[in-house]
Design a protein around this motif. Structure first.
Motif, short mmCIF file in Angstrom:
data_model
loop_
_atom_site.label_atom_id
_atom_site.label_comp_id
_atom_site.label_asym_id
_atom_site.label_seq_id
_atom_site.Cartn_x
_atom_site.Cartn_y
_atom_site.Cartn_z
N GLY A 210 0.74 -1.25 -0.07
CA GLY A 210 0.06 -0.01 0.19
C GLY A 210 0.80 1.27 0.13
N LEU A 211 0.34 2.30 0.76
CA LEU A 211 1.17 3.53 0.65
C LEU A 211 1.93 3.77 2.02
N ILE A 212 1.98 2.81 2.82
CA ILE A 212 2.71 3.06 4.07
C ILE A 212 3.75 1.88 4.02
N GLY A 213 5.03 2.27 4.07
CA GLY A 213 6.00 1.23 4.17
C GLY A 213 6.57 0.87 5.36
N THR A 214 7.43 -0.06 5.17
CA THR A 214 8.01 -0.78 6.52
C THR A 214 9.08 -0.76 6.71
N GLY A 215 9.98 -0.67 7.73
CA GLY A 215 11.27 -0.61 7.77
C GLY A 215 11.94 0.68 8.27
N ASP A 216 13.21 0.92 8.32
CA ASP A 216 13.93 2.16 8.77
C ASP A 216 14.23 3.10 7.43
N ILE A 217 13.66 4.29 7.60
CA ILE A 217 14.08 5.14 6.47
C ILE A 217 15.68 5.51 6.15
N ASN A 218 16.52 5.31 7.32
CA ASN A 218 17.58 5.51 7.14
C ASN A 218 18.39 4.46 6.51
N TYR A 624 11.41 4.69 -0.23
CA TYR A 624 11.78 6.18 0.54
C TYR A 624 10.46 6.91 0.80
N VAL A 625 9.49 7.18 -0.17
CA VAL A 625 8.57 8.23 0.04
C VAL A 625 7.42 7.36 1.10
#
Length: 631
Positions: A210-218, A624-625
Motif C-alpha cells: 500500500g502507501l505505508i512502508g515498513t522498515g527504517d528510512i535511514n 523512501y516516499v
C-alpha cells in the motif's frame, strides 16, 4: 402456452457472455491498435468465470436482471477505460477510480477526447432497449412466462457453467501469473487482458504494502546513496560546484507551464515567432533543451510534486492523493529554513488534485486559488494567465516591502487541453490549413502563454523585483497526442523534426538569473526531478549538508545523466544522454531511439546497465516516499 415465448433464461447467459467478450476485443483493439489472437482467450476467461459464478449463486428469477446489470456496469467501465486511454495514453487500473472526482474539473478536456467508437460499448444496450420499446408499442405490455427448459438443456447448461468456472478460472490464473513478470505495463495488459490486468495491478499494490512502508528510512537512504555511488553522475573535479551560491538570497519564481512541449521554442509559424518571450529569456539564461516529463497519473499535480521534492511518482496513484498526508522533504521547506516564505498560485480550486493537502505536505506557507483571481472567463478554469500573474505580483511585492525573500510557484492553465482560447486573447493567426485543427489551437494557446509570461516580466520590473529574482520556467507534460496530431503535420507546419514519443515528452526548462546576459545552452539530459537540485545549487543550498535525499541531480554540475519514466511509458523506460529506451517484456526486446537523430538504435546492449540502475532507483524512491512520516 406459446413455446416461442418460453425461452430459457440460459440464453441470456450465452448472449451476455458473448457481448462482453466482443466488447473486450473492441477495447483491446482501441488500446493496442490490433487484436493479438493468441491472447484473446485471456479476455474471455474472466467473463466466463464471473458469469458462471453469478449463474450458480443467483436465484432463477433474478438471473436475467443480474446478467444484464453486469453488462451495463462493465460497459460503463470499458467506456471509461477507453476515454481514459484516449486522454492519457495509459491503460487504467482500478486505482484510477480514486481520481474520478477530478473528471468534472476538466469536463471540457475529457469530453473532447471521447470518440464515436467509444459509444459502441453501449450499442447492444441501446438495441435491446429499442427492441423492447418496439414490442411494447406493437403488442402492448409484454407478458413474462416462466422458463421451463428441458432436462437435457439443463444438463448441457450445468456442464457449460462448470467449464466456464473451472476453465475460465484456470486460464485467468495462468494469464495473471504469466503477466506478473513483465515490466512493461502495456505488454502486461495486452497479454493478460483488461480484466485480468486489474488483478495484476491489485496484486502488485498488495506486494507494495500500500502507501505505508515498513522498515527504517535511514536504511533506505543508505541504500539510495550506495546505488547512486555506482553511477558516474559528477565530474571528478573537487571543490564547490559551478555556480554554487551565485544567486544566494535571491527571490525564486517557478512557473509550471501547462501542457508545454519544447518544440515550439525558437520556431515561427508563417513568419510569426511562437515563443518570443521564452526565446529571449532562454538566450539570456540557462536553457536546457533535453529535459523530459516524468509525471505519473497525477499529471500536473505530479509535476508540482516532483519539482518541489525531487522524488519519483509511484506510477499508480496521484502523489497528491496518496501522499498528501505526509511531511514531504521539499524546496519550500529548504528555503523556509533560509528565511524565505513560500506560496503557490493556481487559478483553479485548490481541491482539484487534492492540492489542499499537497501544499501543506510540501511546506508552503499558503496558497492562492480560484477565489483570489479576477475571472475574465478565459477557459473552463476561469481566470487567464494574465490574471494569475497580476495577483501573484501584487502579493509578492508586499513580501518584498517587508524585506522577506520569497519562493513562489505559479501554475498556469491557459494552455490546457483542448487548447481553445477566446478570440480576443489570440496573438497570432494560424494559416488556413491549420484552422480548426488541434495543432493550430495548441500553437495559438502556447503563443498566448508566452505572451502572458511577458506581462509577468513587465510587472516584476515595475515592482522592482526583476533584478532580484531567479525565474524558472518548465513544462508540466505533453500537450499533443499522436492520434490527434501526427508527426508529419508538425514537421510540415514548422519545418522541424518531430518524434511522437521523444518530442512529445520533451519539455522546456529555462532558468533566468539576475546579472546573466549571455545565455548558456546546457545539453545535459534531465527531468523534472532535476529542477530542485539545480535551483538549490544556484541559491547556495547544499543538499548534502542539509541531509536532503534527492533522486534528481544538479544539471549544471554533472557530465552524464539518466532519468526514469513510467506511467506514460512502461516501467524501466529511461532517457540518458544518448537515447530514449522503452522495454518490451524486459530489456532484451526493448527499443531505443536516438535523441540526436530521432532514429531507432539497433545495438542496445550498452544500455543494460542504465536499465537495471533505473529500475532499482525508482524502486528505492517508492520505498523512501512510503516511509516518510505522516503529518
Amino acid at each position: 402456452m406459446n413455446e416461442r415465448k418460453n425461452k430459457p433464461l440460459q440464453a441470456h447467459f450465452y448472449i451476455v457472455a458473448g457481448l462482453l467478450w466482443l466488447k473486450l476485443l473492441l477495447l483491446r483493439g482501441l488500446f493496442f491498435d490490433r487484436i493479438a489472437w493468441q491472447w484473446i482467450a485471456a479476455d474471455l476467461a474472466p467473463v466466463l468465470l464471473v458469469m458462471g459464478v453469478l449463474a450458480l449463486i443467483t436465484p432463477g428469477r433474478m438471473k436475467k436482471a443480474v446478467f444484464w446489470s453486469l453488462n451495463i456496469i462493465l460497459s460503463l467501465l470499458f467506456f471509461a477505460a477507453s476515454v481514459y486511454f484516449n486522454h492519457f495514453g495509459s491503460v487504467p487500473t482500478y486505482l484510477a477510480l480514486y481520481e474520478l472526482n477530478q473528471v468534472f474539473q476538466v469536463k471540457e478536456s475529457v469530453e473532447s477526447t471521447i470518440e464515436l467508437v467509444d459509444y459502441l460499448f453501449f450499442a447492444d444496450l441501446a438495441a435491446v432497449m429499442l427492441y423492447s420499446l418496439f414490442r411494447r408499442w406493437k403488442h402492448g405490455s409484454v407478458r413474462h412466462f416462466s422458463s421451463q427448459p428441458s432436462r437435457s438443456a439443463r444438463r448441457v447448461y450445468l456442464v457449460v457453467l462448470l467449464v466456464a468456472i473451472i476453465g475460465g478460472g484456470s486460464l485467468s490464473v495462468y494469464s495473471i501469473d504469466s503477466a506478473r513478470g513483465i515490466t512493461n505495463e502495456l505488454v502486461q495488459a495486452e497479454s493478460a487482458g483488461f480484466l485480468n490486468y486489474e488483478v495484476v495491478a491489485a496484486l502488485k499494490a498488495q506486494e507494495d504494502n500500500g502507501l505505508i512502508g515498513t522498515g527504517d528510512i535511514n536504511e533506505t537512504i543508505a541504500k539510495i546513496a550506495a546505488l547512486e555511488a555506482t553511477y558516474p553522475y559528477r565530474d571528478s573535479a573537487g571543490g564547490l560546484p559551478v555556480y554554487f551560491g551565485s544567486q544566494s538570497g535571491k527571490n525564486v519564481i517557478i512557473i509550471q507551464m501547462e501542457a508545454f512541449q519544447n518544440f515550439p521554442l525558437h520556431q515561427s509559424l508563417d513568419g510569426q515567432e511562437l515563443t518570443p518571450v521564452l526565446n529571449s529569456l532562454a538566450d539570456e539564461g540557462f536553457y536546457f533543451p533535453r529535459v523530459y516529463q516524468q509525471i505519473g497519473p497525477g499529471n500536473t499535480s505530479d509535476a508540482e510534486f516532483m519539482s518541489n521534492t525531487s522524488i519519483y511518482p509511484i506510477g499508480t496513484l496521484a502523489m497528491s492523493t496518496g501522499f498528501g498526508d505526509r511531511e514531504l522533504p521539499s524546496l519550500p521547506r529548504l528555503l523556509r529554513d533560509q528565511g524565505y516564505e513560500a506560496y503557490t498560485f493556481h487559478v483553479n480550486k485548490v481541491g482539484f488534485w487534492n492540492r489542499n493537502e499537497l501544499y501543506p505536505a510540501l511546506g508552503f506557507n499558503g496558497y492562492y486559488d480560484k477565489g483570489y483571481f479576477n475571472n475574465d472567463h478565459f477557459n473552463a478554469f476561469g481566470a487567464s494567465d494574465e490574471q494569475l500573474y497580476a495577483t501573484a505580483v501584487d502579493k509578492l511585492a508586499a513580501l518584498q516591502k517587508k524585506g522577506t525573500p520569497f519562493y513562489a510557484q505559479l501554475v498556469t492553465a491557459s494552455s490546457h487541453h483542448p487548447f481553445q482560447i477566446p478570440d480576443s486573447f489570440k496573438k497570432i493567426t494560424v494559416p488556413d490549413n491549420l484552422q480548426g485543427t488541434m495543432l493550430g489551437d495548441y500553437l495559438t494557446a502556447i503563443n498566448y502563454t508566452d505572451y502572458a509570461i511577458g506581462t509577468l516580466v513587465e510587472r516584476l520590473k515595475q515592482q522592482g523585483l526583476w533584478d532580484n529574482t531567479v525565474l524558472v520556467m518548465y513544462g508540466d507534460h505533453f500537450g499533443l497526442q499522436p492520434k490527434d496530431v501526427p508527426a508529419e503535420q508538425v514537421e510540415e507546419a514548422l519545418g522541424t523534426p518531430y518524434d511522437e514519443r521523444v518530442s512529445r515528452f520533451n519539455i522546456p526548462l529555462i532558468m533566468h538569473v539576475p546579472g546573466m546576459t549571455q545565455g548558456s545552452v546546457v545539453e545535459r539530459t534531465g527531468g523534472q526531478l532535476d529542477i530542485l537540485p539545480t535551483v538549490a545549487n544556484l541559491l547556495g543550498v547544499s543538499l548534502k549538508d542539509e541531509g536532503f535525499t534527492a533522486f534528481g541531480h544538479d544539471l549544471l554540475n554533472i557530465n552524464r545523466n539518466v532519468i526514469g519514466m513510467r506511467y506514460y511509458l512502461p516501467s524501466g523506460s529511461f532517457f540518458n544522454d544518448e537515447v530514449m529506451f522503452v522495454p518490451g517484456k524486459g530489456f532484451a526486446d526493448g527499443q531505443a531511439v536516438s535523441l540526436d537523430t530521432l532514429q531507432p538504435v539497433t545495438d542496445i546492449s550498452k544500455y543494460q546497465g542504465d536499465y537495471d540502475y533505473i529500475l532499482k532507483l525508482m524502486g528505492l524512491s517508492d520505498e523512501y516516499v512510503k516511509l516518510l512520516p505522516q503529518r
